[in-house]
Motif scaffolding. Structure first.
Motif, short mmCIF file in Angstrom:
data_model
loop_
_atom_site.label_atom_id
_atom_site.label_comp_id
_atom_site.label_asym_id
_atom_site.label_seq_id
_atom_site.Cartn_x
_atom_site.Cartn_y
_atom_site.Cartn_z
N ASN A 245 -52.46 -41.70 35.14
CA ASN A 245 -51.86 -42.00 33.71
C ASN A 245 -52.84 -42.74 32.96
O ASN A 245 -52.49 -42.79 31.63
N CYS A 246 -53.98 -43.48 33.31
CA CYS A 246 -54.90 -43.91 32.47
C CYS A 246 -55.50 -42.64 31.74
O CYS A 246 -56.38 -42.98 30.68
N ARG A 247 -55.79 -41.49 32.30
CA ARG A 247 -56.55 -40.65 31.61
C ARG A 247 -55.70 -40.16 30.33
O ARG A 247 -54.63 -39.95 30.33
N LEU A 248 -56.61 -40.05 29.26
CA LEU A 248 -56.09 -39.57 27.91
C LEU A 248 -56.55 -38.03 27.56
O LEU A 248 -57.54 -37.61 28.08
N TYR A 249 -55.72 -37.44 26.83
CA TYR A 249 -56.12 -35.93 26.54
C TYR A 249 -56.01 -35.88 25.04
O TYR A 249 -54.63 -35.39 24.67
N HIS A 250 -56.85 -35.85 24.14
CA HIS A 250 -56.91 -36.00 22.85
C HIS A 250 -55.85 -37.26 22.25
O HIS A 250 -54.72 -36.81 21.61
N PRO A 251 -56.39 -38.38 22.27
CA PRO A 251 -55.52 -39.48 21.72
C PRO A 251 -55.45 -39.15 20.21
O PRO A 251 -56.76 -39.07 19.59
N VAL B 44 -66.90 -53.45 23.13
CA VAL B 44 -66.52 -54.28 24.11
C VAL B 44 -66.24 -53.41 25.32
O VAL B 44 -66.63 -53.68 26.53
N LYS B 45 -65.42 -52.28 25.21
CA LYS B 45 -65.01 -51.47 26.50
C LYS B 45 -64.47 -50.18 25.80
O LYS B 45 -64.05 -50.09 24.59
N SER B 46 -64.34 -49.19 26.75
CA SER B 46 -63.93 -48.07 26.31
C SER B 46 -62.87 -47.55 27.64
O SER B 46 -63.12 -47.76 28.87
N TRP B 47 -61.83 -46.75 27.43
CA TRP B 47 -61.24 -46.07 28.44
C TRP B 47 -60.50 -44.86 28.25
O TRP B 47 -60.42 -44.50 26.91
N GLY B 48 -60.05 -44.05 29.06
CA GLY B 48 -59.38 -42.90 28.82
C GLY B 48 -59.90 -41.30 29.57
O GLY B 48 -59.19 -40.62 29.93
N ALA B 49 -61.31 -41.46 29.45
CA ALA B 49 -62.12 -40.43 30.33
C ALA B 49 -63.10 -41.01 31.14
O ALA B 49 -63.70 -39.89 31.59
N ASN B 50 -63.35 -42.18 31.28
CA ASN B 50 -64.60 -42.60 32.42
C ASN B 50 -63.91 -42.46 33.58
O ASN B 50 -62.65 -42.40 33.98
N ALA B 51 -64.91 -42.47 34.74
CA ALA B 51 -64.57 -42.12 35.79
C ALA B 51 -63.73 -43.07 36.67
O ALA B 51 -62.90 -42.66 37.79
N SER B 52 -63.64 -44.16 36.13
CA SER B 52 -62.79 -45.42 36.69
C SER B 52 -61.42 -45.26 36.11
O SER B 52 -60.56 -46.00 36.61
#
Length: 206
Positions: free
Chosen positions: A155-161, A143-151
């Protein structure tokens, strides 16, 4: 097992069959406890520690499909297969050792699937090495992914969840390991808040 005040109640070791446990999940409808052991097996026990059954995840999900994350939803146990980049959906009664079939009851993920959590809104997978959370439908459609995509910035960015949990309101909590924070997102991946130390955004501002 401890009570809400931290007082020890009992050791639960599946009638002596549990060793080197990793993942942990409790079926809230039955109270049954699921644990992975020795990077290979998944063991089920009751609230008294009585052994109820187990599966060999190498047979079910494939060789070296380490079960690092578990989640129970309705009649199924969802298994995050860490280094094989997939998750598996399996009957929660652990009846038999039927191999999962890719695209039917096993689906690929974008990275090392270190945890999986399932709610009414979908299946959420934490991909450790690709820094992403992926949301799937209950039938395995992405459905969707987030954490490392350009958009996804700030604080939305993730680093080794490395871990996930679903709150009572359905929001998704992420153990953002190398950002030293627990981050809260809604079911569409929108960042809401965080608890913990400095995030990468904080460091950049300094």
């Amino acid at each position: 097992k401890f009570d809400n005040d931290g007082n020890f109640i009992r050791i639960l070791n599946a009638s002596g069959r549990l060793s080197r446990p990793d993942a942990l999940e409790i079926d809230k409808s039955t109270g049954n406890i699921y644990s992975s052991k020795r990077n290979q097996y998944i063991v089920m026990q009751d609230q008294e520690g009585k052994y109820l059954g187990e599966i060999n995840n190498y047979v079910v999900s494939g060789w070296y499909h380490y079960p690092f994350g578990l989640s129970v939803y309705e009649g199924y146990l969802y298994i995050a297969n860490a280094y094989k980049k997939s998750f598996t959906k399996y009957p929660k009664d652990l009846a038999g050792d039927t191999p999962a079939v890719l695209g039917v009851n096993k689906w690929n993920t974008s990275g090392w699937a270190w945890d999986v959590k399932v709610s009414d809104s979908g299946v959420y997978v934490a991909n450790y090495n690709t820094n992403t959370i992926q949301k799937f439908s209950h039938n395995g459609t992405l459905v969707k992914s987030w954490g490392a995509n350009a958009s996804c910035t700030g604080n939305c960015r993730l680093y080794h969840p490395a871990g996930l949990s679903i709150g009572p309101d359905g929001n998704v909590f992420v153990n953002d390991r190398h950002n030293h924070a627990i981050k809260k997102f809604d079911t569409d991946g929108n960042f809401l808040s965080f608890i913990g130390g400095k995030t990468r955004l904080d460091v950049a501002k300094e």
